[in-house]
Motif scaffolding. Structure first.
Motif, mmCIF file in Angstrom:
data_model
loop_
_atom_site.group_PDB
_atom_site.id
_atom_site.type_symbol
_atom_site.label_atom_id
_atom_site.label_comp_id
_atom_site.label_asym_id
_atom_site.label_seq_id
_atom_site.Cartn_x
_atom_site.Cartn_y
_atom_site.Cartn_z
ATOM 1 N N ALA A 18 -83.727 -3.451 -10.920
ATOM 2 C CA ALA A 18 -83.728 -2.000 -10.710
ATOM 3 C C ALA A 18 -83.185 -1.658 -9.327
ATOM 4 C CB ALA A 18 -85.146 -1.453 -10.883
ATOM 5 N N PHE A 19 -83.580 -2.444 -8.321
ATOM 6 C CA PHE A 19 -83.121 -2.228 -6.948
ATOM 7 C C PHE A 19 -81.600 -2.400 -6.883
ATOM 8 C CE2 PHE A 19 -84.405 -3.420 -2.294
ATOM 9 C CZ PHE A 19 -83.643 -2.376 -1.814
ATOM 10 N N ALA A 20 -81.096 -3.495 -7.441
ATOM 11 C CA ALA A 20 -79.652 -3.774 -7.412
ATOM 12 C C ALA A 20 -78.865 -2.703 -8.166
ATOM 13 C CB ALA A 20 -79.369 -5.155 -7.998
ATOM 14 N N ALA A 21 -79.467 -2.145 -9.221
ATOM 15 C CA ALA A 21 -78.799 -1.099 -10.019
ATOM 16 C C ALA A 21 -78.979 0.290 -9.412
ATOM 17 C CB ALA A 21 -79.355 -1.119 -11.446
ATOM 18 N N ARG A 22 -79.718 0.352 -8.293
ATOM 19 C CA ARG A 22 -80.050 1.630 -7.651
ATOM 20 C C ARG A 22 -80.796 2.568 -8.601
ATOM 21 N NH1 ARG A 22 -74.947 0.547 -6.014
ATOM 22 N NH2 ARG A 22 -74.539 0.299 -3.799
ATOM 23 N N ASP A 23 -81.589 1.992 -9.487
ATOM 24 C CA ASP A 23 -82.410 2.776 -10.412
ATOM 25 C C ASP A 23 -83.797 2.890 -9.788
ATOM 26 O OD1 ASP A 23 -83.999 3.828 -12.389
ATOM 27 O OD2 ASP A 23 -83.167 2.568 -13.997
ATOM 28 N N PHE A 24 -83.954 3.879 -8.916
ATOM 29 C CA PHE A 24 -85.153 3.923 -8.097
ATOM 30 C C PHE A 24 -86.384 4.395 -8.865
ATOM 31 C CE2 PHE A 24 -81.640 3.661 -5.126
ATOM 32 C CZ PHE A 24 -82.025 2.524 -4.439
ATOM 33 N N ASP A 25 -86.191 5.074 -10.013
ATOM 34 C CA ASP A 25 -87.334 5.366 -10.884
ATOM 35 C C ASP A 25 -87.867 4.065 -11.476
ATOM 36 O OD1 ASP A 25 -87.227 8.095 -10.407
ATOM 37 O OD2 ASP A 25 -85.894 8.477 -12.111
ATOM 38 N N ALA A 26 -86.955 3.177 -11.851
ATOM 39 C CA ALA A 26 -87.357 1.877 -12.396
ATOM 40 C C ALA A 26 -87.988 1.005 -11.304
ATOM 41 C CB ALA A 26 -86.169 1.170 -13.038
ATOM 42 N N VAL A 27 -87.463 1.094 -10.071
ATOM 43 C CA VAL A 27 -88.090 0.386 -8.939
ATOM 44 C C VAL A 27 -89.539 0.855 -8.813
ATOM 45 C CG1 VAL A 27 -88.181 0.214 -6.409
ATOM 46 C CG2 VAL A 27 -85.998 -0.059 -7.590
ATOM 47 N N ARG A 28 -89.717 2.167 -8.792
ATOM 48 C CA ARG A 28 -91.060 2.746 -8.613
ATOM 49 C C ARG A 28 -92.010 2.278 -9.715
ATOM 50 N NH1 ARG A 28 -95.413 3.656 -8.342
ATOM 51 N NH2 ARG A 28 -96.606 5.464 -7.619
ATOM 52 N N ALA A 29 -91.493 2.121 -10.930
ATOM 53 C CA ALA A 29 -92.316 1.723 -12.075
ATOM 54 C C ALA A 29 -92.849 0.293 -11.949
ATOM 55 C CB ALA A 29 -91.522 1.879 -13.368
ATOM 56 N N THR A 30 -92.213 -0.526 -11.098
ATOM 57 C CA THR A 30 -92.680 -1.909 -10.923
ATOM 58 C C THR A 30 -93.746 -2.019 -9.826
ATOM 59 O OG1 THR A 30 -91.001 -2.504 -9.265
ATOM 60 C CG2 THR A 30 -90.418 -2.868 -11.599
ATOM 61 N N LEU A 31 -93.983 -0.921 -9.105
ATOM 62 C CA LEU A 31 -94.871 -0.950 -7.935
ATOM 63 C C LEU A 31 -96.218 -0.304 -8.247
ATOM 64 C CD1 LEU A 31 -92.198 0.173 -5.309
ATOM 65 C CD2 LEU A 31 -92.848 -2.168 -5.921
ATOM 66 N N ALA A 32 -97.277 -0.851 -7.662
ATOM 67 C CA ALA A 32 -98.637 -0.354 -7.885
ATOM 68 C C ALA A 32 -98.785 1.072 -7.359
ATOM 69 C CB ALA A 32 -99.639 -1.272 -7.195
ATOM 70 N N ASP A 33 -99.540 1.870 -8.094
ATOM 71 C CA ASP A 33 -99.799 3.252 -7.680
ATOM 72 C C ASP A 33 -100.762 3.313 -6.498
ATOM 73 O OD1 ASP A 33 -98.175 4.333 -9.694
ATOM 74 O OD2 ASP A 33 -99.809 4.200 -11.152
ATOM 75 N N GLU A 34 -101.686 2.347 -6.432
ATOM 76 C CA GLU A 34 -102.684 2.353 -5.360
ATOM 77 C C GLU A 34 -102.715 0.998 -4.672
ATOM 78 O OE1 GLU A 34 -106.438 3.497 -6.954
ATOM 79 O OE2 GLU A 34 -105.629 5.325 -7.843
ATOM 80 N N GLY A 35 -102.962 1.022 -3.367
ATOM 81 C CA GLY A 35 -103.127 -0.208 -2.609
ATOM 82 C C GLY A 35 -101.827 -0.922 -2.282
ATOM 83 N N PHE A 36 -100.688 -0.248 -2.471
ATOM 84 C CA PHE A 36 -99.382 -0.872 -2.208
ATOM 85 C C PHE A 36 -99.151 -1.026 -0.702
ATOM 86 C CE2 PHE A 36 -94.850 -0.487 -1.177
ATOM 87 C CZ PHE A 36 -94.343 -1.550 -1.909
ATOM 88 N N VAL A 37 -98.617 -2.193 -0.311
ATOM 89 C CA VAL A 37 -98.259 -2.443 1.089
ATOM 90 C C VAL A 37 -96.884 -3.115 1.128
ATOM 91 C CG1 VAL A 37 -98.854 -3.666 3.222
ATOM 92 C CG2 VAL A 37 -100.677 -2.785 1.758
ATOM 93 N N TYR A 38 -96.024 -2.628 2.042
ATOM 94 C CA TYR A 38 -94.723 -3.257 2.286
ATOM 95 C C TYR A 38 -94.612 -3.536 3.775
ATOM 96 C CZ TYR A 38 -89.735 -3.834 3.081
ATOM 97 O OH TYR A 38 -88.513 -4.328 3.476
ATOM 98 N N ARG A 39 -94.152 -4.753 4.103
ATOM 99 C CA ARG A 39 -93.923 -5.097 5.515
ATOM 100 C C ARG A 39 -92.563 -5.748 5.647
ATOM 101 N NH1 ARG A 39 -98.944 -6.876 4.612
ATOM 102 N NH2 ARG A 39 -100.668 -5.867 5.698
#
Length: 128
Positions: A18-39
């Protein structure tokens, strides 16, 4: 893990695709709604929607593709050695290691390891 729940590897692959395709809705769908952390060396996010907006703005416009060099899976964790093909004037390969933790079919944490020298020159206003 339930029979219908995707494996951590499948969730991570879906994120990269999804990231490579720039499909950011699909990127968002792979990520947790709560407790998400990125570093990463340049930023930290605990708000998943702010993270997606940030990667769209900063990386989406210069990302030419993602090459998977090697992916390791250990339980609910995925570690990937990648080349991000970044197009600014020419396409350059940037080695990136991503470490993800997957819970209930969604990525709850992502940590990126890369040389941020060029990035910080491109976005000097970012405070780290």
């Amino acid at each position: 893990r339930s029979m219908t729940q995707p494996t951590p590897h499948a969730v991570f692959d879906a994120y990269l695709d999804a990231f490579a395709a720039r499909d950011f809705d699909a990127v968002r769908a792979t990520l947790a709604d709560e407790g998400f952390v990125y570093r990463s060396p340049v930023t930290t996010h605990t708000d998943v929607d702010v993270f997606v907006t940030d990667i769209v703005t900063r990386i989406g416009q210069i990302l030419d593709g993602i090459d998977r060099r090697r992916i390791f899976v250990d339980g609910d964790e995925v570690c990937a050695i990648l080349n991000f093909r970044i197009r600014i004037n020419v396409v350059t390969d940037t080695p990136v290691v991503l470490w993800a933790k997957v819970e209930r079919g969604r990525i709850v944490s992502l940590e990126a390891f890369f040389d941020a020298t060029e990035y910080t020159q491109m976005f000097p206003e970012r405070d780290r």
